[in-house]
Design a protein around this motif. Structure first.
Motif, PDB file in Angstrom:
ATOM      1  N   VAL A  60      52.626  44.036  44.372  1.00 41.02           N
ATOM      2  CA  VAL A  60      53.943  44.599  44.099  1.00 41.02           C
ATOM      3  C   VAL A  60      53.932  44.666  42.641  1.00 41.02           C
ATOM      4  N   THR A  61      54.413  46.176  42.382  1.00 41.81           N
ATOM      5  CA  THR A  61      54.678  46.495  40.974  1.00 41.81           C
ATOM      6  C   THR A  61      56.036  47.084  40.954  1.00 41.81           C
ATOM      7  N   ALA A 112      56.520  43.152  35.122  1.00 45.53           N
ATOM      8  CA  ALA A 112      56.169  41.873  35.487  1.00 45.53           C
ATOM      9  C   ALA A 112      54.977  41.405  34.810  1.00 45.53           C
ATOM     10  N   VAL A 113      54.815  41.483  33.480  1.00 41.59           N
ATOM     11  CA  VAL A 113      53.699  41.037  32.602  1.00 41.59           C
ATOM     12  C   VAL A 113      54.400  39.850  31.585  1.00 41.59           C
ATOM     13  N   ASN A 120      46.866  37.940  30.668  1.00 39.75           N
ATOM     14  CA  ASN A 120      47.661  38.412  31.919  1.00 39.75           C
ATOM     15  C   ASN A 120      46.783  38.487  33.020  1.00 39.75           C
ATOM     16  N   LEU A 125      45.111  35.251  34.373  1.00 45.84           N
ATOM     17  CA  LEU A 125      45.921  34.635  35.194  1.00 45.84           C
ATOM     18  C   LEU A 125      46.340  35.101  36.542  1.00 45.84           C
ATOM     19  N   MET A 126      46.001  36.387  36.878  1.00 52.42           N
ATOM     20  CA  MET A 126      46.157  36.807  38.279  1.00 52.42           C
ATOM     21  C   MET A 126      44.986  36.475  38.874  1.00 52.42           C
ATOM     22  N   HIS A 169      44.738  34.172  42.052  1.00 56.41           N
ATOM     23  CA  HIS A 169      44.008  34.455  43.521  1.00 56.41           C
ATOM     24  C   HIS A 169      42.763  33.676  43.781  1.00 56.41           C
ATOM     25  N   ASP A 177      50.537  46.294  34.348  1.00 56.95           N
ATOM     26  CA  ASP A 177      51.331  45.887  35.428  1.00 56.95           C
ATOM     27  C   ASP A 177      50.558  46.140  37.008  1.00 56.95           C
ATOM     28  N   ILE A 178      50.186  47.433  36.915  1.00 51.73           N
ATOM     29  CA  ILE A 178      49.339  47.841  38.017  1.00 51.73           C
ATOM     30  C   ILE A 178      48.039  47.127  38.077  1.00 51.73           C
ATOM     31  N   MET A 221      47.119  44.265  37.111  1.00 48.85           N
ATOM     32  CA  MET A 221      47.491  42.983  37.497  1.00 48.85           C
ATOM     33  C   MET A 221      47.746  42.991  39.087  1.00 48.85           C
ATOM     34  N   THR A 222      48.341  43.856  39.539  1.00 46.63           N
ATOM     35  CA  THR A 222      48.678  43.736  40.738  1.00 46.63           C
ATOM     36  C   THR A 222      47.329  44.035  41.741  1.00 46.63           C
TER      37      THR A 222
END
Lengths: 264, 362
Positions: free
Chosen positions: B86-87, B92-93, B102, B105-106, B110, B150-151, B153-154
């Protein structure tokens, strides 16, 4: 991997994130330390003679007051740093990153646990700093190693309790400034305790509150541990009961708030 | 479960949500075949974000059911979360740490093995043109960079379905085109994309299917071509300040729509050079001069006026329905899925034309 190991890894990841924040922006924590340190210096060097005369029955001896004051200042430090947690939780909420976490297949609790454990570690670090300043201005603890461990454990327990409450405050606050405001009573409590003057010296109608609110028993216990003057089982039990109660309360409150749907 | 359900990345029926007495979603059905781009088009406050929030497990619906990647939205929320990325509309960073941190972190969240995480991150940072700024705090990034991070990270978890809530709102034209390119690449890799936007052009560029959301209801669904057919054609508008000139022009020109109060005339036109010249010739030969001439092309406003005007005949008799039925995989099938609009179109053409686009010719 099982769900439990996943959750454990997520907790570690979130803890790393929060410690990274603290390391990258030490000024946030240092700012919070400013108040306790200034109060320490003020009460020792400016009010020290009057205060020591007060607790010594007219005989002014500043070093007596330093010994009395430092344990209270240490717990004030714990309260101040927990306020930082409230602000950083509220910041997470406004940043949108919290919503990202909520839509990921991670352990939800890890988001909060990361904050709490990170904050406790930060607080313990801060306490070492403040204690060092205390020693520099004349604080001479004579605790045994066991007493030191007990003192550290007590401070960690108080920190855990206040941090969970602070996380709840952060979650209900509309923004970081709001978190700071809502958290103010938490920081005010040490001033209404035996941190600066003995409860006996307070007016009768107020004494009851000052004696039984969470900070006084903890401060008295810490004094007993650090100064080797004996802790009194009643204060110790009261302090531990307060800490466990507040931890449970803060944890349940935070969890309920966090599982609620996000504000629009 | 039928085979059709399994091919659908998103299958939602009757989604409802209200806040207090304000109904935000009033029973919408959405069906998105796997590997396609679906665009939810609507103005601010139409309920787009609410729809995304529900489908991405962020908030719960008051009514209706949905399956995402075959998993029930409520009963298997965690399985849904594992399948989606989801972005949201707001970045959402984590601004306090670097772009690379960042991403790490993702990767950690995962549970990617260290080496694989590093590889995926390096690849994504490179692909999204963020490698150079990877070591800088995300708070120092520009709007476009933040959106790209953001994307990125998604994408760390390689989600099968991606929700993008107004991914280009607030971006400059160059960043917008970069974002479009990114979305196209995602789809060519087999990802299903659920996109919300306020821009018809964006939906036009990217989406296989478009659903128009207004006031919590889907007022039309179809391909971009099908939607455009709903919109009255473009027109040329002439504005006068002299009532006499206005009258002369109105009598000289045929096929105009008059607005006597504003002293403007509207002439149906596709805005082509040939038609413009013809209009100018008419004006010259009639000896009148307009104070302003502007060319209006159909835009989202027109679609909305055409679809949501108050004189639309009883909506309940011609409801917008999901059209991703069994067997129809193509989005531009001959069976025009658009309901409710044709009758509205004629009744609303004048109004909608008045609200049309703004390409002024000097």
């Amino acid at each position: 991997m099982s769900a439990a190991t996943h959750a454990f890894r997520d907790n570690l990841t979130m803890l790393r994130r929060n410690l990274l924040h603290a390391r990258r922006y030490p000024s946030l924590t240092l700012n919070l330390l400013l108040t306790p340190v200034i109060l320490l210096l003020l009460f020792v060097y400016v009010f020290g003679d009057v205060m020591s005369a007060g607790i010594n029955g007219g005989h002014a001896d500043r070093s007596d007051y330093v010994a009395y004051l430092v344990p209270g200042i240490l717990l004030l430090t714990v309260a101040m740093t927990s306020l930082g947690t409230a602000v950083s939780v509220a910041t997470d909420l406004t940043e949108g990153i919290m919503n990202r976490f909520r839509t990921m297949a991670i352990s939800r609790a890890s988001v909060l646990i990361g904050h709490v454990i990170g904050s406790v570690i930060q607080t313990l670090t801060a306490l070492v700093l403040v204690l060092a300043i205390g020693v520099a201005v004349g604080f001479r603890p004579d605790a045994t190693p066991v007493e030191w461990i007990a003192a550290a454990g007590l401070m960690a327990l108080v920190s855990l309790a206040l941090t969970w409450i602070a996380v709840g405050i952060g979650l209900v606050s509309p923004n970081p400034e709001g978190a700071s405001n809502i958290g103010t009573p938490l920081v005010m409590l040490p001033f209404l305790s035996s941190a600066f003057v003995p409860v006996d010296a307070m007016p009768g109608w107020f004494r009851w509150f000052a004696e039984y609110q969470p900070f006084s028993p903890a401060i008295e216990t810490l004094r007993g541990l650090l100064l080797g003057s004996g802790i009194g089982t009643r204060n110790a039990a009261l302090a531990v009961a307060w800490c466990l109660g507040l931890t449970l309360l803060g944890h349940l409150w935070s969890k309920a708030r966090f599982n609620r749907e996000p504000r629009r | 479960m039928t085979t059709t359900d399994q091919e659908l990345a998103i299958a939602a029926t009757g989604l409802r949500k209200s806040y207090g007495d304000k109904t935000v979603l009033d029973g919408i059905d959405i069906h998105v075949p796997a590997g396609t781009v679906f665009s939810l088009l609507g103005p601010n406050g139409a309920g787009k974000t609410t729809a995304v929030n529900i489908l991405s497990t962020l908030i719960s619906a008051d009514g209706g059911q949905a399956r995402i990647a075959g998993h029930d939205l409520v009963a298997e929320a965690q399985a849904v979360r594992a399948a989606i990325g989801v972005t949201g509309q707001f970045s959402a960073v984590d601004g306090l740490i670097t772009g690379e941190e960042n991403m790490l972190l993702m990767a950690d969240l995962h549970h990617l093995p260290r080496a694989e995480g590093r590889r995926v991150i390096a690849e994504l940072l490179e692909r999204f043109d963020l490698a150079e700024v990877a070591k800088k705090p995300a708070s120092t990034y520009s709007g476009g960079m933040k959106r790209r991070l953001d994307i990125a990270m998604t994408l760390v978890g390689s989600p099968r379905i991606i929700f993008l809530d107004e991914p280009t709102t607030g971006l400059d034209p160059r960043s917008r085109h970069t974002m479009w390119q990114i979305i196209r690449e995602l789809v060519s890799g087999g990802t299903t994309v659920f996109l919300t936007t306020q821009y018809l052009e964006e939906a036009d560029q990217l989406a296989d299917r478009i659903a128009v959301l207004n006031g919590g209801r889907l007022v039309a669904q179809g391909s971009a071509e099908e939607l455009k057919r709903l919109v009255p054609g473009g027109h040329v508008r002439l504005r006068f300040s002299d009532p006499a000139a206005y009258e002369r022009a109105a009598t000289a020109l045929r096929e105009t729509t008059r607005d006597d109060e504003a002293l403007t005339l509207q002439i149906p036109s596709d805005g082509s050079q040939r038609e413009l010249r013809a209009i100018l010739d008419w004006l010259d030969s009639a000896g009148v001069e307009a104070d302003e001439l502007s060319v209006h092309t159909p835009d989202l406003d027109d679609v909305f006026f055409a679809l949501t005007g108050s004189s639309v005949p009883d909506r309940s008799t011609a409801p917008a329905r999901p059209t991703g039925s069994a067997g129809s995989t193509g989005s531009t099938g001959p069976t025009g899925p658009i309901k409710s609009a044709q009758s509205a179109q004629s009744a609303q053409s004048t109004e909608s034309a008045q609200s049309a686009g703004k390409e002024t010719v000097r």
